[in-house]
Design an enzyme around this catalytic site. Structure first.
Site, short mmCIF file in Angstrom:
data_model
loop_
_atom_site.label_atom_id
_atom_site.label_comp_id
_atom_site.label_asym_id
_atom_site.label_seq_id
_atom_site.Cartn_x
_atom_site.Cartn_y
_atom_site.Cartn_z
N GLY A 76 0.80 -1.22 0.00
CA GLY A 76 0.00 0.00 0.00
C GLY A 76 0.83 1.27 0.00
O GLY A 76 0.47 2.26 0.62
N LEU A 77 1.97 1.20 -0.71
CA LEU A 77 2.76 2.41 -0.95
C LEU A 77 3.22 3.11 0.32
O LEU A 77 3.18 4.33 0.41
CB LEU A 77 2.00 3.38 -1.86
CG LEU A 77 1.68 2.80 -3.23
CD1 LEU A 77 0.67 3.67 -3.97
CD2 LEU A 77 2.95 2.63 -4.06
N CYS A 134 -2.47 2.34 -10.07
CA CYS A 134 -3.04 2.67 -8.77
C CYS A 134 -4.39 3.35 -8.96
O CYS A 134 -4.65 3.93 -10.02
CB CYS A 134 -2.10 3.57 -8.01
SG CYS A 134 -1.53 4.88 -9.05
N GLY A 269 13.12 -7.55 -9.21
CA GLY A 269 12.27 -7.19 -8.07
C GLY A 269 12.30 -8.22 -6.96
O GLY A 269 13.22 -8.24 -6.14
N THR A 270 11.33 -9.12 -6.97
CA THR A 270 11.17 -10.11 -5.91
C THR A 270 12.45 -10.92 -5.66
O THR A 270 12.72 -11.32 -4.53
CB THR A 270 9.98 -11.04 -6.26
OG1 THR A 270 8.82 -10.21 -6.38
CG2 THR A 270 9.73 -12.09 -5.21
C1 LIG Z 1 6.95 -5.67 -1.87
C2 LIG Z 1 6.76 -5.01 -3.20
C3 LIG Z 1 6.57 -3.63 -3.26
C4 LIG Z 1 6.39 -3.00 -4.50
N1 LIG Z 1 6.24 -1.64 -4.56
C5 LIG Z 1 6.11 -1.01 -5.76
C6 LIG Z 1 6.00 0.41 -5.84
O1 LIG Z 1 6.05 1.12 -4.82
N2 LIG Z 1 5.84 0.98 -7.07
C7 LIG Z 1 5.81 0.22 -8.23
O2 LIG Z 1 5.68 0.78 -9.32
N3 LIG Z 1 5.95 -1.13 -8.18
C8 LIG Z 1 6.09 -1.75 -6.98
N4 LIG Z 1 6.23 -3.12 -6.93
C9 LIG Z 1 6.21 -3.90 -8.19
C10 LIG Z 1 7.63 -4.24 -8.65
O3 LIG Z 1 8.39 -3.07 -8.90
C11 LIG Z 1 7.60 -5.11 -9.93
O4 LIG Z 1 6.96 -4.39 -10.96
C12 LIG Z 1 6.85 -6.43 -9.71
O5 LIG Z 1 7.12 -6.94 -8.43
C13 LIG Z 1 7.20 -7.48 -10.77
O6 LIG Z 1 8.57 -7.77 -10.76
P1 LIG Z 1 9.21 -9.03 -9.93
O7 LIG Z 1 8.39 -10.23 -10.27
O8 LIG Z 1 10.63 -9.09 -10.38
O9 LIG Z 1 9.10 -8.67 -8.48
C14 LIG Z 1 6.40 -3.77 -5.70
C15 LIG Z 1 6.60 -5.16 -5.63
C16 LIG Z 1 6.77 -5.79 -4.40
C17 LIG Z 1 6.99 -7.28 -4.36
#
Ligand SMILES: Cc1cc2nc3c(=O)[nH]c(=O)nc-3n(C[C@H](O)[C@H](O)[C@H](O)COP(=O)(O)O)c2cc1C
Length: 307
Positions: A76-77, A134, A269-270
């Site tokens: 939730g940002l 969002c 990311g993850t």
């Molecule tokens: C814990 C968490 C927090 C995230 N927060 C944001 C965010 O603040 N802004 C955003 O654009 N994406 C956010 N994401 C999305 C990631 O930047 C990414 O687009 C998404 O997780 C897919 O990539 P991945 O599979 O490598 O994690 C978040 C992802 C995770 C897991």
């Protein structure tokens, strides 16, 4: 070997990266949290946590749930807000070699305009990444990124408020991602990142209730890689701005798939939660592949799997 990429060729400032490996927003804090673990200056770019006008506490707990091959999050940002970011984080970034891109997110079009305006010209910030996945409060909560019109409106607003390179980050939770991509490219996006998380949920069987405090969350990790890869492939065929691939990238082989599908750069990311050094391991793996295959320029691989 030349691993450099230009992610904003149409922007006066440009966004030149020494290599194509970036960290995904929300999974690498402000970069500072990881600087003691490895030399983060060797990364292509760092994208910081989603930033809002005011500091946010985020959603109720629990906000994370593991799934087979992925993670559901409903953070939730949670973030420190744009003013604290400019005062406390940007001065640190200004001394770094690695470019830092600020991920911004608003509840209204006016929020995006104000965020972009406040960040324009701040030393230490090399670009903006606009999260349009969002809810648009004024439009009854539909995500900005689900419709080409609202996605384009956010993009044009941000572009008008800043001279920084603007990356627009697409959500997969839409009927036709190519249409959204075309709309944001026409509205002036310098580059397009994709994908954000895929909507999902989990149920706590013992409690007979949704597991996440806010019911639904965003799925990320290897589970979404095929979805992300196909969306990158599709969007690469629809627009002529650079594409940054993201979604489940865990190994250098994953990253190479995204380059071959048409991405000019990638975000990790993850995978950072499993191995904080994942982005550097991936970069080293890309270099090894290029050496083995006798490829001098990374750009030669971009779109290699396209007909
Ligand atoms: C814990 C968490 C927090 C995230 N927060 C944001 C965010 O603040 N802004 C955003 O654009 N994406 C956010 N994401 C999305 C990631 O930047 C990414 O687009 C998404 O997780 C897919 O990539 P991945 O599979 O490598 O994690 C978040 C992802 C995770 C897991």
């Amino acid at each position: 070997m030349n691993l450099s990429v230009q992610l904003a060729p149409k922007n006066k400032k440009g966004l030149s990266l020494a290599n194509p490996v970036m960290t995904a927003s929300g999974t690498f804090g402000y970069g500072t949290e990881y600087s003691h673990l490895f030399d983060i200056q060797n990364l292509g770019a760092i994208i910081c946590k989603g930033t809002t006008l005011k500091a946010r506490e985020g959603n109720p707990q629990p906000r994370l749930a593991e799934t087979p091959c992925g993670v559901l999050n409903s953070i939730g940002l949670q973030n420190i807000g744009v003013k604290a970011l400019i005062k406390e984080k940007a001065p640190i970034w200004a001394s770094w070699r690695v470019p830092v891109i600020v991920n911004i997110v608003g509840e209204t079009i006016a929020d995006y305009a104000q965020l972009a305006g406040e960040l324009d010209g701040v030393a230490g910030i090399s670009g903006l990444e606009v999260n349009i996945g969002c809810p648009n409060i004024k439009a009854g909560g539909a995500e900005f990124g689900t419709k080409p019109e609202s996605a384009a409106e956010v993009t044009a607003t941000v572009k008008a408020a800043t001279s920084l390179p603007v990356l627009v980050k697409l959500t997969p939770n839409t009927a036709d991602i190519a249409e959204v991509a075309k709309a944001v490219a026409e509205a002036g996006a310098d580059a397009i990142s994709l994908i954000n998380t895929v909507k999902g949920m989990a149920v706590d069987v013992a409690a007979r209730r949704p597991l996440l405090g806010s019911v639904s969350g965003g799925l990320s990790g290897p589970a979404i890689k095929p979805i992300a890869l196909y969306m990158v492939y599709t969007v690469a065929g629809a627009v002529d701005v650079p594409i940054i691939g993201c979604g489940g990238i865990t190994t250098s082989s994953d990253a190479l798939e995204f380059f071959m599908a048409g991405a000019s750069a990638i975000q990790v990311g993850t995978a950072n939660f499993i191995n904080p050094r994942a982005p550097l391991d991936i970069l080293e793996g890309i270099e090894q592949f290029m050496r083995k295959e006798g490829i001098d320029k990374l750009t030669d691989l971009i779109g290699a799997a396209r007909g």
